[in-house]
Every structure is written in structure tokens, then in C-alpha cells.
Write an enzyme that holds these catalytic residues in place. Structure first.
Site, PDB file in Angstrom:
ATOM      1  CG  ASP A  97     -36.645 -34.307  -2.420  1.00  0.00           C
ATOM      2  OD1 ASP A  97     -36.925 -33.664  -3.444  1.00  0.00           O
ATOM      3  OD2 ASP A  97     -36.944 -33.916  -1.277  1.00  0.00           O
ATOM      4  CD  GLU A 119     -32.372 -30.061  -0.455  1.00  0.00           C
ATOM      5  OE1 GLU A 119     -33.173 -30.829  -0.998  1.00  0.00           O
ATOM      6  OE2 GLU A 119     -32.475 -28.826  -0.490  1.00  0.00           O
ATOM      7  CD  GLU A 133     -41.589 -35.057  -3.625  1.00  0.00           C
ATOM      8  OE1 GLU A 133     -42.408 -35.613  -2.852  1.00  0.00           O
ATOM      9  OE2 GLU A 133     -41.945 -34.451  -4.651  1.00  0.00           O
ATOM     10  CG  HIS A 205     -45.117 -27.915  -5.914  1.00  0.00           C
ATOM     11  ND1 HIS A 205     -44.511 -26.985  -5.115  1.00  0.00           N
ATOM     12  CD2 HIS A 205     -44.292 -28.983  -5.938  1.00  0.00           C
ATOM     13  CE1 HIS A 205     -43.355 -27.468  -4.690  1.00  0.00           C
ATOM     14  NE2 HIS A 205     -43.203 -28.691  -5.165  1.00  0.00           N
ATOM     15  NE  ARG A 207     -45.615 -35.803  -8.770  1.00  0.00           N
ATOM     16  CZ  ARG A 207     -46.095 -36.180  -9.956  1.00  0.00           C
ATOM     17  NH1 ARG A 207     -47.059 -37.075 -10.016  1.00  0.00           N
ATOM     18  NH2 ARG A 207     -45.615 -35.685 -11.069  1.00  0.00           N
ATOM     19  CG  HIS A 238     -45.976 -26.537  -9.855  1.00  0.00           C
ATOM     20  ND1 HIS A 238     -46.176 -27.516 -10.784  1.00  0.00           N
ATOM     21  CD2 HIS A 238     -44.733 -26.723  -9.365  1.00  0.00           C
ATOM     22  CE1 HIS A 238     -45.094 -28.272 -10.850  1.00  0.00           C
ATOM     23  NE2 HIS A 238     -44.192 -27.808  -9.998  1.00  0.00           N
TER      24      HIS A 238
HETATM   25  C1  UD1 Z   1     -41.398 -32.132  -9.181  1.00  0.00           C
HETATM   26  C2  UD1 Z   1     -40.774 -32.998  -8.096  1.00  0.00           C
HETATM   27  C3  UD1 Z   1     -40.961 -32.353  -6.730  1.00  0.00           C
HETATM   28  C4  UD1 Z   1     -40.471 -30.916  -6.723  1.00  0.00           C
HETATM   29  C5  UD1 Z   1     -41.136 -30.155  -7.851  1.00  0.00           C
HETATM   30  C6  UD1 Z   1     -40.558 -28.766  -7.932  1.00  0.00           C
HETATM   31  C7  UD1 Z   1     -40.852 -35.419  -8.490  1.00  0.00           C
HETATM   32  C8  UD1 Z   1     -41.646 -36.654  -8.341  1.00  0.00           C
HETATM   33  N1  UD1 Z   1     -41.451 -34.300  -8.050  1.00  0.00           N
HETATM   34  O1  UD1 Z   1     -42.806 -32.099  -8.986  1.00  0.00           O
HETATM   35  O2  UD1 Z   1     -40.217 -33.092  -5.768  1.00  0.00           O
HETATM   36  O3  UD1 Z   1     -40.811 -30.322  -5.501  1.00  0.00           O
HETATM   37  O4  UD1 Z   1     -40.871 -30.822  -9.099  1.00  0.00           O
HETATM   38  O5  UD1 Z   1     -41.332 -27.929  -8.705  1.00  0.00           O
HETATM   39  O6  UD1 Z   1     -39.759 -35.459  -8.981  1.00  0.00           O
HETATM   40  N2  UD1 Z   1     -44.914 -28.962 -15.879  1.00  0.00           N
HETATM   41  C9  UD1 Z   1     -44.903 -28.096 -16.967  1.00  0.00           C
HETATM   42  N3  UD1 Z   1     -43.814 -27.300 -17.169  1.00  0.00           N
HETATM   43  C10 UD1 Z   1     -42.731 -27.322 -16.365  1.00  0.00           C
HETATM   44  C11 UD1 Z   1     -42.760 -28.175 -15.258  1.00  0.00           C
HETATM   45  C12 UD1 Z   1     -43.842 -28.987 -15.039  1.00  0.00           C
HETATM   46  O7  UD1 Z   1     -45.870 -28.036 -17.722  1.00  0.00           O
HETATM   47  O8  UD1 Z   1     -41.768 -26.577 -16.617  1.00  0.00           O
HETATM   48  C13 UD1 Z   1     -46.096 -29.821 -15.648  1.00  0.00           C
HETATM   49  C14 UD1 Z   1     -46.166 -30.978 -16.664  1.00  0.00           C
HETATM   50  O9  UD1 Z   1     -47.495 -31.237 -16.967  1.00  0.00           O
HETATM   51  C15 UD1 Z   1     -45.558 -32.140 -15.859  1.00  0.00           C
HETATM   52  C16 UD1 Z   1     -46.116 -31.827 -14.484  1.00  0.00           C
HETATM   53  O10 UD1 Z   1     -46.024 -30.411 -14.359  1.00  0.00           O
HETATM   54  O11 UD1 Z   1     -45.915 -33.400 -16.342  1.00  0.00           O
HETATM   55  C17 UD1 Z   1     -45.471 -32.533 -13.345  1.00  0.00           C
HETATM   56  O12 UD1 Z   1     -44.073 -32.409 -13.322  1.00  0.00           O
HETATM   57  P1  UD1 Z   1     -43.189 -33.418 -12.400  1.00  0.00           P
HETATM   58  O13 UD1 Z   1     -41.775 -33.022 -12.524  1.00  0.00           O
HETATM   59  O14 UD1 Z   1     -43.544 -34.836 -12.695  1.00  0.00           O
HETATM   60  O15 UD1 Z   1     -43.733 -33.164 -10.976  1.00  0.00           O
HETATM   61  P2  UD1 Z   1     -43.826 -31.842 -10.136  1.00  0.00           P
HETATM   62  O16 UD1 Z   1     -45.188 -31.867  -9.554  1.00  0.00           O
HETATM   63  O17 UD1 Z   1     -43.399 -30.683 -10.956  1.00  0.00           O
HETATM   64  N1  UDP Z   2     -39.462 -20.259  -7.315  1.00  0.00           N
HETATM   65  C1  UDP Z   2     -39.375 -19.538  -8.511  1.00  0.00           C
HETATM   66  N2  UDP Z   2     -40.524 -19.058  -9.081  1.00  0.00           N
HETATM   67  C2  UDP Z   2     -41.753 -19.281  -8.548  1.00  0.00           C
HETATM   68  C3  UDP Z   2     -41.842 -20.034  -7.346  1.00  0.00           C
HETATM   69  C4  UDP Z   2     -40.679 -20.522  -6.761  1.00  0.00           C
HETATM   70  O1  UDP Z   2     -38.278 -19.317  -9.016  1.00  0.00           O
HETATM   71  O2  UDP Z   2     -42.749 -18.811  -9.117  1.00  0.00           O
HETATM   72  C5  UDP Z   2     -38.216 -20.790  -6.700  1.00  0.00           C
HETATM   73  C6  UDP Z   2     -38.029 -20.531  -5.226  1.00  0.00           C
HETATM   74  O3  UDP Z   2     -37.313 -19.338  -5.004  1.00  0.00           O
HETATM   75  C7  UDP Z   2     -37.251 -21.750  -4.752  1.00  0.00           C
HETATM   76  C8  UDP Z   2     -37.637 -22.842  -5.723  1.00  0.00           C
HETATM   77  O4  UDP Z   2     -38.277 -22.187  -6.819  1.00  0.00           O
HETATM   78  O5  UDP Z   2     -35.850 -21.558  -4.860  1.00  0.00           O
HETATM   79  C9  UDP Z   2     -38.543 -23.845  -5.091  1.00  0.00           C
HETATM   80  O6  UDP Z   2     -38.995 -24.730  -6.055  1.00  0.00           O
HETATM   81  P1  UDP Z   2     -40.338 -25.561  -5.906  1.00  0.00           P
HETATM   82  O7  UDP Z   2     -41.226 -24.908  -4.926  1.00  0.00           O
HETATM   83  O8  UDP Z   2     -40.828 -25.795  -7.296  1.00  0.00           O
HETATM   84  O9  UDP Z   2     -39.817 -26.966  -5.388  1.00  0.00           O
HETATM   85  P2  UDP Z   2     -39.441 -27.533  -3.941  1.00  0.00           P
HETATM   86  O10 UDP Z   2     -38.477 -26.592  -3.313  1.00  0.00           O
HETATM   87  O11 UDP Z   2     -40.704 -27.697  -3.178  1.00  0.00           O
HETATM   88  O12 UDP Z   2     -38.846 -28.859  -4.257  1.00  0.00           O
END
Ligand code: UD1
Ligand code: UDP
Length: 366
Positions: A97, A119, A133, A205, A207, A238
Site C-alpha cells: 500500500d 497483500e 496507505e 514510522h 506518517r 527509521h
Molecule cells: C514508506 C511507505 C509506508 C511504509 C514505509 C516502510 C508511503 C507513502 N509510505 O514510508 O507505507 O510503511 O515506507 O518503511 O509509501 N529514507 C531514507 N533512506 C531509506 C528510506 C527512507 O533516508 O532507505 C528517508 C528519506 O528521507 C525519505 C523518507 O525517509 O524521503 C520518507 O520515505 P517514504 O518512502 O516517502 O516514506 P516512509 O515514511 O519511508
Molecule cells: N525490518 C527490518 N529492519 C528493521 C526494522 C524492520 O528489516 O530495522 C523489517 C521487518 O522485519 C518487517 C519490515 O521490515 O518485515 C517492516 O517494514 P516497515 O516497518 O518499514 O514497514 P511496514 O510493514 O509498516 O509497511
């Protein structure tokens, strides 16, 4: 003639949950499997791909620091247009999502390419929780051709929205496939911990929690750490700056609280196995922890994963200071209450979800 199946991954959880599908599809002689990484996440996506040995064929490298949803969406749509034009896949698979999922579903719809949604059917029925999401999965659900629903409950959600029964396949969640593939290995924790102390593992993490709700979560964690000097806390933070900056502001410097970079997937599974209790707002962790017999307090008011809550092994506490402190303390102090929640159950899958997804596609294409 082989059929081109394009598997798309954008963020960490998509990479984890799509990996078993990609690996299973690659065994199929009829399938020409292509992997597209939007790289909505960079480091966290690469970590997972390396672990599962997945090397994307196309990488859009889309991530920018602190990216906004609108610009991320716009940039993705433009890039996806070019990719779909060049690739012309017979089907596209997306998982979950995220913004990646929603934009890929829309771009495929415009290009008249059928989508398989892995999913499918998770719902809170509240567009604000989780934000964005719930909207992303509703849109993907409207546009998908195959709905790979993890549970009977998610199937019912889709039926309620008018999805034809014949397009829904209950598969289990591929997160359990990935977990079973990984948990069987010799896992290293990678973070120094005191083996004599109980561990509380934290991730957060979402939003919709940014701002005051997340500060309230951090205050509760601070209180719990101060009140339980004999317990150690581990929080792989995160990298989203809205999370990271606040977490370090509130929690750095406490002697029994370790903040660290996101853990690689295998060390994170090791940390879950080592944990006494897990506090999280993550979707994936809510699915994995019950299978490992670990109680979870969910730092959200609602969940699209009610099955483990109904079984009594996961509890919603919201981003609510009093409830987090009270419920976590109860589980640390009251062994009977703890044992009632520390039961190994796996309502989200049996480890065969990827095989069921591949079977559906094989029957359609082969
Ligand atoms: C995203 C997803 C969320 C999911 C989460 C898993 C959307 C809107 N949100 O949220 O559904 O649960 O991923 O983790 O799609 N960043 C880094 N390095 C990385 C990843 C992220 O620096 O490897 C930082 C960057 O500043 C980036 C910010 O995190 O801009 C946000 O990333 P984004 O994918 O937009 O949203 P998440 O909060 O990670
Ligand atoms: N996870 C990971 N390292 C971490 C925290 C979580 O590999 O430090 C894994 C966890 O086992 C799970 C997935 O990341 O499979 C969950 O991702 P996240 O919490 O980023 O996103 P969400 O599931 O909320 O979309």
C-alpha cells in the site's frame, strides 16, 4: 512463448514481501521475470535485495530526502510511463500500500496492463489511518486484475467493495514465507546486548503519527526506560527525518536505551526472536511477531490486521502516553498477562503464499 512478468518494489517491506514471489517465479519456465525497483527507499531497499540475492533489472532511484507525497507521486508516474512503454510486460505485480503501489497500479491501468496485487484487501475503512496507505490500497484494489488476499478477512473486505469472487485468491501473506526462509538460518543480532536482561524492541514510522502523537510515543518510551533500569530497549530508527530527529531528541543518552540505524532484515529477525516484548506501528512486524510468539503493543489507534488482535496476542495502545506506559509495564510485571499474549500463532500465513500466487499466474499464462 514466455510471458513477461514485471515485479515492482519500492520500499523495505515491499522488497521483503515480494522476494519469495520473485524467487518462486524465477523457477517457472514460462515466466520471463523482470524486477523494477522504484527505489522509493534507497538504503533500506538495497539491504533487503542484497539479503535475498535480488538484483533489480531497472532502478528508478527515485528517493529524495524527506520526500513529499505529491512530488513523489508525480515523479513516479512520469518515470513509470517510460518503463511500461519500453518493457510492455504481460502482467505487473505490486505488493502492499505504498506510493509505489498506487502509482504503478494507475500507470498500468493507463497502459492496459493487468495487475496482480499482493497483500490485497487490508482495510481500516478510515482514509486518515493509516495515511496515505488506506487510500493507496483502495486505489490499487479498484484497478487490480488478481487480488492476492492474505486472509479470509481481507477477502471479505474485497467482496464488500464489489470485487468479483473469481478475482480473489486467498494466499496467506508472503511475509511469513520470507520469515520462515530466514528464521531457519543461523542469525546474528549485530547489536551488542546484555544477555541477562530482557529486551523491549521498538519500531515506529507512521506518517499519521508525525508531530505530537510521535512525541507522545517517545515520551512514553522515555518513561518506560527510566522506570525499568533492568530492562534494555532497542530501537532501530527509521531514517525519515520526521522520525529520526524526534527519536534522538527524546531518547538519546538513556543508559538502557539503544538507538541504531535500521537493522538488516536477518539481524532484525534475530532481534525479534531475542525480544521479550515488541512495541511497533509497523504492519510487517505485527504479522511476524505473533508467528515468533512475541507479544506486540501496536502504537496506533486502528489496524488493518485484526486477526492477531482477535487472537489476543496483539493489542492496540495508540500513540497514547498513558496506555503505552500502563500496558507495557503490565506485561513486564505480570507473568500471567505476559504468557497469555506470548503464544505462537500465525493467522497471516503458512509459508506457502508465494507458491499460491505463482500457481494462479501459471494457470492463467502457461
Ligand atoms: C514508506 C511507505 C509506508 C511504509 C514505509 C516502510 C508511503 C507513502 N509510505 O514510508 O507505507 O510503511 O515506507 O518503511 O509509501 N529514507 C531514507 N533512506 C531509506 C528510506 C527512507 O533516508 O532507505 C528517508 C528519506 O528521507 C525519505 C523518507 O525517509 O524521503 C520518507 O520515505 P517514504 O518512502 O516517502 O516514506 P516512509 O515514511 O519511508
Ligand atoms: N525490518 C527490518 N529492519 C528493521 C526494522 C524492520 O528489516 O530495522 C523489517 C521487518 O522485519 C518487517 C519490515 O521490515 O518485515 C517492516 O517494514 P516497515 O516497518 O518499514 O514497514 P511496514 O510493514 O509498516 O509497511
Amino acid at each position: 512463448m514466455s510471458k513477461k512478468i514485471l515485479c515492482v518494489i519500492g520500499t523495505r517491506p515491499e522488497a521483503i514481501k515480494m522476494a519469495p514471489v520473485i524467487l518462486a517465479l524465477k523457477q517457472e519456465p514460462w515466466a520471463n521475470v523482470r524486477v523494477l525497483a522504484t527505489a522509493q527507499h534507497r538504503h533500506m531497499l538495497d539491504q533487503v535485495n542484497e539479503f535475498f540475492g535480488i538484483d533489480p533489472d531497472i532502478d528508478l532511484n527515485i528517493m529524495r530526502p524527506n520526500q513529499a507525497l505529491t512530488t513523489l507521486t508525480a515523479r513516479l508516474l512520469l518515470e513509470l510511463d517510460d518503463v511500461l512503454q519500453a518493457e510492455r510486460p504481460d502482467a505487473v505485480l505490486v505488493q502492499g500500500d505504498t506510493t509505489t503501489v498506487m502509482t504503478v497500479a494507475l500507470a498500468c491501468f493507463y497502459h492496459r496492463i493487468p495487475i496482480g496485487h499482493v497483500e490485497a484487501g487490508l482495510r481500516t475503512w478510515d482514509m486518515q489511518n493509516p495515511f496515505p496507505e488506506e487510500a493507496n490500497r483502495v486505489i490499487a484494489g479498484k484497478l487490480a486484475r488478481w487480488h492476492f488476499a492474505p486472509t479470509e478477512g481481507s477477502r471479505q473486505n474485497l467482496l464488500k467493495e464489489g470485487v468479483p469472487d473469481s478475482e480473489i485468491i486467498v494466499t496467506g501473506n508472503t511475509v511469513i514465507d520470507a520469515l520462515l526462509m530466514t528464521a531457519a538460518k543461523d542469525l546474528e543480532l549485530a547489536v551488542p546486548l546484555d544477555p541477562t536482561k530482557r529486551l523491549v524492541l521498538v519500531t515506529s514510522h507512521r506518517r499519521e503519527n508525525f508531530g505530537e502523537p510521535f512525541r507522545s510515543i517517545c515520551r512514553a518510551l522515555h518513561t518506560l526506560a527510566e522506570n525499568n533500569a533492568e530492562v534494555q530497549f532497542l530501537y532501530p530508527v527509521h531514517p525519515n527525518p520526521n522520525v529520526k530527529d524526534v527519536a534522538y531528541e527524546f531518547l538519546a543518552g538513556l543508559p538502557n536505551f539503544t538507538l541504531c540505524e535500521p537493522l538488516d532484515y536477518a539481524p532484525f529477525i534475530a532481534a525479534m526472536k531475542r525480544a521479550y516484548l515488541i512495541l511497533t506501528d509497523s504492519g510487517g512486524v505485527q504479522e511476524e511477531a505473533p508467528a515468533l510468539g512475541k507479544p506486540v503493543l501496536v502504537l496506533r489507534d486502528e489496524t488493518e490486521r485484526p486477526e492477531a488482535v482477535e487472537q489476543g496476542v496483539v493489542k492496540l495502545v495508540g500513540p497514547n502516553y498513558e496506555r503505552i506506559v500502563e500496558e507495557a509495564q503490565r506485561l513486564l510485571d505480570d507473568e500471567t498477562a505476559y504468557k497469555a499474549m506470548a503464544r505462537g500463532v500465525s493467522p497471516y500465513g503458512d509459508g506457502q503464499a508465494a507458491e499460491r500466487i505463482v500457481k494462479t499466474l501459471r494457470e492463467h499464462f502457461a
